[in-house]
Write an enzyme that holds these catalytic residues in place. Structure first.
Site, PDB file in Angstrom:
ATOM      1  N   GLY A 141     -22.568  29.289   8.868  1.00  0.00           N
ATOM      2  CA  GLY A 141     -21.321  28.557   9.112  1.00  0.00           C
ATOM      3  C   GLY A 141     -20.196  29.067   8.232  1.00  0.00           C
ATOM      4  O   GLY A 141     -19.054  29.219   8.681  1.00  0.00           O
ATOM      5  N   GLY A 180     -27.687  32.589  10.264  1.00  0.00           N
ATOM      6  CA  GLY A 180     -29.089  32.509   9.877  1.00  0.00           C
ATOM      7  C   GLY A 180     -30.017  33.124  10.906  1.00  0.00           C
ATOM      8  O   GLY A 180     -30.961  33.836  10.550  1.00  0.00           O
ATOM      9  N   LYS A 213     -24.591  28.116  19.971  1.00  0.00           N
ATOM     10  CA  LYS A 213     -23.598  27.073  19.654  1.00  0.00           C
ATOM     11  C   LYS A 213     -22.226  27.461  20.181  1.00  0.00           C
ATOM     12  O   LYS A 213     -21.397  27.995  19.451  1.00  0.00           O
ATOM     13  CB  LYS A 213     -23.551  26.864  18.140  1.00  0.00           C
ATOM     14  CG  LYS A 213     -24.860  26.382  17.553  1.00  0.00           C
ATOM     15  CD  LYS A 213     -24.752  26.295  16.042  1.00  0.00           C
ATOM     16  CE  LYS A 213     -26.094  26.342  15.358  1.00  0.00           C
ATOM     17  NZ  LYS A 213     -26.042  26.944  14.022  1.00  0.00           N
ATOM     18  N   ARG A 239     -32.212  33.464   0.066  1.00  0.00           N
ATOM     19  CA  ARG A 239     -31.100  32.790  -0.625  1.00  0.00           C
ATOM     20  C   ARG A 239     -31.379  32.624  -2.119  1.00  0.00           C
ATOM     21  O   ARG A 239     -30.446  32.636  -2.918  1.00  0.00           O
ATOM     22  CB  ARG A 239     -30.834  31.432   0.021  1.00  0.00           C
ATOM     23  CG  ARG A 239     -30.020  31.568   1.287  1.00  0.00           C
ATOM     24  CD  ARG A 239     -29.703  30.243   1.889  1.00  0.00           C
ATOM     25  NE  ARG A 239     -28.661  30.380   2.893  1.00  0.00           N
ATOM     26  CZ  ARG A 239     -28.374  29.453   3.797  1.00  0.00           C
ATOM     27  NH1 ARG A 239     -29.031  28.326   3.810  1.00  0.00           N
ATOM     28  NH2 ARG A 239     -27.417  29.658   4.667  1.00  0.00           N
TER      29      ARG A 239
HETATM   30  N1  ADP Z   1     -29.779  32.480  26.611  1.00  0.00           N
HETATM   31  C1  ADP Z   1     -30.070  31.577  25.699  1.00  0.00           C
HETATM   32  N2  ADP Z   1     -30.385  30.322  26.049  1.00  0.00           N
HETATM   33  C2  ADP Z   1     -30.714  29.399  25.118  1.00  0.00           C
HETATM   34  N3  ADP Z   1     -30.714  29.637  23.795  1.00  0.00           N
HETATM   35  C3  ADP Z   1     -30.404  30.866  23.396  1.00  0.00           C
HETATM   36  C4  ADP Z   1     -30.072  31.898  24.314  1.00  0.00           C
HETATM   37  N4  ADP Z   1     -29.814  33.015  23.613  1.00  0.00           N
HETATM   38  C5  ADP Z   1     -29.986  32.700  22.314  1.00  0.00           C
HETATM   39  N5  ADP Z   1     -30.357  31.435  22.175  1.00  0.00           N
HETATM   40  C6  ADP Z   1     -30.720  30.734  20.929  1.00  0.00           C
HETATM   41  O1  ADP Z   1     -29.630  30.683  20.047  1.00  0.00           O
HETATM   42  C7  ADP Z   1     -30.143  30.323  18.784  1.00  0.00           C
HETATM   43  C8  ADP Z   1     -29.238  30.809  17.703  1.00  0.00           C
HETATM   44  O2  ADP Z   1     -27.930  30.349  17.931  1.00  0.00           O
HETATM   45  P1  ADP Z   1     -26.871  30.166  16.771  1.00  0.00           P
HETATM   46  O3  ADP Z   1     -27.347  29.081  15.851  1.00  0.00           O
HETATM   47  O4  ADP Z   1     -25.550  29.983  17.439  1.00  0.00           O
HETATM   48  O5  ADP Z   1     -26.943  31.578  16.010  1.00  0.00           O
HETATM   49  P2  ADP Z   1     -26.745  31.931  14.462  1.00  0.00           P
HETATM   50  O6  ADP Z   1     -27.660  31.021  13.644  1.00  0.00           O
HETATM   51  O7  ADP Z   1     -27.121  33.357  14.312  1.00  0.00           O
HETATM   52  O8  ADP Z   1     -25.304  31.648  14.170  1.00  0.00           O
HETATM   53  C9  ADP Z   1     -31.519  30.922  18.716  1.00  0.00           C
HETATM   54  O9  ADP Z   1     -32.439  29.935  18.353  1.00  0.00           O
HETATM   55  C10 ADP Z   1     -31.777  31.438  20.135  1.00  0.00           C
HETATM   56  O10 ADP Z   1     -33.056  31.106  20.630  1.00  0.00           O
HETATM   57  O1  X15 Z   2     -27.746  26.588   5.793  1.00  0.00           O
HETATM   58  C1  X15 Z   2     -26.541  26.403   5.732  1.00  0.00           C
HETATM   59  O2  X15 Z   2     -25.725  26.588   6.802  1.00  0.00           O
HETATM   60  P1  X15 Z   2     -25.900  27.845   7.843  1.00  0.00           P
HETATM   61  O3  X15 Z   2     -27.212  27.660   8.560  1.00  0.00           O
HETATM   62  O4  X15 Z   2     -24.712  27.701   8.772  1.00  0.00           O
HETATM   63  O5  X15 Z   2     -25.832  29.104   7.003  1.00  0.00           O
HETATM   64  C2  X15 Z   2     -25.870  25.980   4.451  1.00  0.00           C
HETATM   65  O6  X15 Z   2     -26.818  25.746   3.436  1.00  0.00           O
HETATM   66  C3  X15 Z   2     -25.007  24.747   4.700  1.00  0.00           C
HETATM   67  O7  X15 Z   2     -25.815  23.690   5.124  1.00  0.00           O
HETATM   68  P2  X15 Z   2     -25.179  22.505   5.998  1.00  0.00           P
HETATM   69  O8  X15 Z   2     -24.771  23.077   7.335  1.00  0.00           O
HETATM   70  O9  X15 Z   2     -26.258  21.434   6.108  1.00  0.00           O
HETATM   71  O10 X15 Z   2     -23.967  21.996   5.238  1.00  0.00           O
END
Ligand code: ADP
Ligand code: X15
Length: 393
Positions: free
Chosen positions: A373, A350, A197, A36
């Site tokens: 996000g 991320g 999520k 970043r």
């Molecule tokens: N089958 C599963 N059960 C539990 N957690 C999972 C599974 N598949 C993926 N994950 C978890 O999902 C997390 C990422 O989810 P998310 O935050 O929604 O993705 P991103 O950051 O790419 O948007 C990872 O830490 C991964 O370990």
């Molecule tokens: O890391 C961020 O979000 P992301 O993990 O969804 O890309 C941004 O810096 C926004 O942070 P926030 O979700 O605490 O407002």
């Protein structure tokens, strides 16, 4: 883009308040991924070369309106200084007299990093008073924080109503790539949605079902769909409130004639650790005390085939718990398919970006978004407040 960019305005000699997203991962005070920061270099270098006084503001973590020592922006300022190859001043606050004095001391082409804007309760409340204090430091506002563009905060949105407000070069690039891809997508257009999520991704699946030709589901999201189809999911991740919504998507996809794919086999485990027992089963083979942790080999092959035959691929969310090596195979297979396809590949989120990095395949992707996000909300068709508030061309 319909919004003015930093290239459209005069910056020489001006004090420019640049909102960046230096929300980087830290371990023991050390930055573990500086992507970043690197991605903001084009804007910062542009401003330096044009002779602006560059004032950088960012959040880091979620300190909830209090000064938290471990969330100071000092490591980010130090890393930036290394990357720029020149000294970078650092303030211990983000507003106030001491900061004003630091700004007054800047020469053209100098760079100052303010303290974490989320140390102030007014930031996330989008308090006009705090926005005014930020605005008093500068003549121009540049928003280059795509990762925080979905937040209407004092330093991302409020300030844009006080100062002339334009986008930075990273913001411009992110918006241009995402809107070009999604407005008139090259087809076949494949969307891959995974991760954990469920609630956050429901809206994006809904939107992508109308936009994409193929929608591939993986990761923790899958189990809510399996449950909706009447399968037992054992201890797997499940969002009980979304079972009906998931069923609705399966029906919507049928109605629209979309290729909506769910895993056909999965890796299951009796524990969430690298030395757990594992097995590969069909979707109705999960024992009550086991959980699904990755997509299985048949699914990997099936998804890789769809990716190979696509012209545009958008990927958000890992296919399994890729942080644990025995559960990383599905995410690796999708990353490899994305790396090797002729299609234009966009990665948002991320964790998907971190997975691509982990497998040393990031350089083979066409665009890796700095916003998780933010790119999701953009893909949902939502307006981003940090962009909306900028001046029109
Ligand atoms: N089958 C599963 N059960 C539990 N957690 C999972 C599974 N598949 C993926 N994950 C978890 O999902 C997390 C990422 O989810 P998310 O935050 O929604 O993705 P991103 O950051 O790419 O948007 C990872 O830490 C991964 O370990
Ligand atoms: O890391 C961020 O979000 P992301 O993990 O969804 O890309 C941004 O810096 C926004 O942070 P926030 O979700 O605490 O407002």
């Amino acid at each position: 883009m319909t919004k003015k960019s930093v290239r459209d305005v005069e910056v020489a000699g001006k004090r420019v308040f640049v909102r960046v997203d230096f929300n980087v991962p830290l371990e023991d005070g050390k930055i573990t991924d500086d992507t970043r920061i690197r991605e903001t270099l084009p804007t910062i270098n542009y401003l330096i070369e044009k002779g602006a006084k560059v004032i950088l503001a960012s959040h880091l973590g979620r300190p909830k309106g209090e000064f938290v020592e471990s969330l100071r922006l000092t490591p980010a300022a130090e890393r930036l200084s290394e990357l720029l190859g020149k000294p970078v001043a650092k303030a211990d606050e983000a507003v106030g007299e001491a900061v004003k004095a630091k700004v007054d001391a800047l020469n053209n082409g100098d760079v100052l990093v303010l303290e974490n804007v989320r140390f102030y309760p007014g930031e996330e409340k989008n308090d006009p008073e705090l926005a005014k204090q930020f605005a008093e430091l500068a003549d121009l506002f540049v928003n280059d924080a795509f990762g925080a563009a979905h937040r209407a905060h004092a330093s991302t949105e409020g300030i844009a109503h006080i100062l002339p407000a334009v986008s930075g070069l990273l913001m411009e690039k992110e918006l241009s790539v995402l809107s070009k891809a999604l407005t008139n997508p090259e087809r076949p257009f494949t969307a891959i949605i995974g991760g954990s999520k469920v609630k956050d991704k429901i809206d994006v699946i809904d939107h992508l079902l109308t936009l994409a030709d193929n929608v591939l589901i993986g990761g923790g999201l899958s189990y809510t769909f399996f449950k909706a189809q009447g399968h037992e999911v054992g201890q797997s991740l499940l969002d009980k409130d979304k079972i009906d919504v998931a069923l609705g998507f399966i029906e919507k996809a049928k109605k629209l004639g979309k290729n909506f794919l769910l895993p056909v086999d999965i890796v299951i485990s009796d524990d969430f650790s690298a030395d757990a027992n594992t097995d590969i089963v069909g979707i109705d083979g999960i024992p009550a005390d086991w959980e699904g942790v990755d997509i299985g080999p048949k699914t990997r092959e099936m998804y890789a085939d769809v990716i190979k035959n696509s012209k545009l691929v958008v990927w958000n969310g890992p296919m399994g718990v890729f942080e644990i090596e025995p559960f990383a195979g599905g995410t690796r297979a999708v990353a490899e398919a994305c790396a090797n396809t002729e299609a234009y590949t966009i990665i948002g989120g991320g964790d998907s970006a971190a997975a691509a990095e982990k497998f040393h395949l990031a350089y083979k992707m066409d665009h890796i978004s700095t916003g998780g996000g933010a790119s999701l909300e953009f893909m949902e068709g939502k307006k981003l407040p940090g962009v909306e508030a900028l001046n029109d061309k």
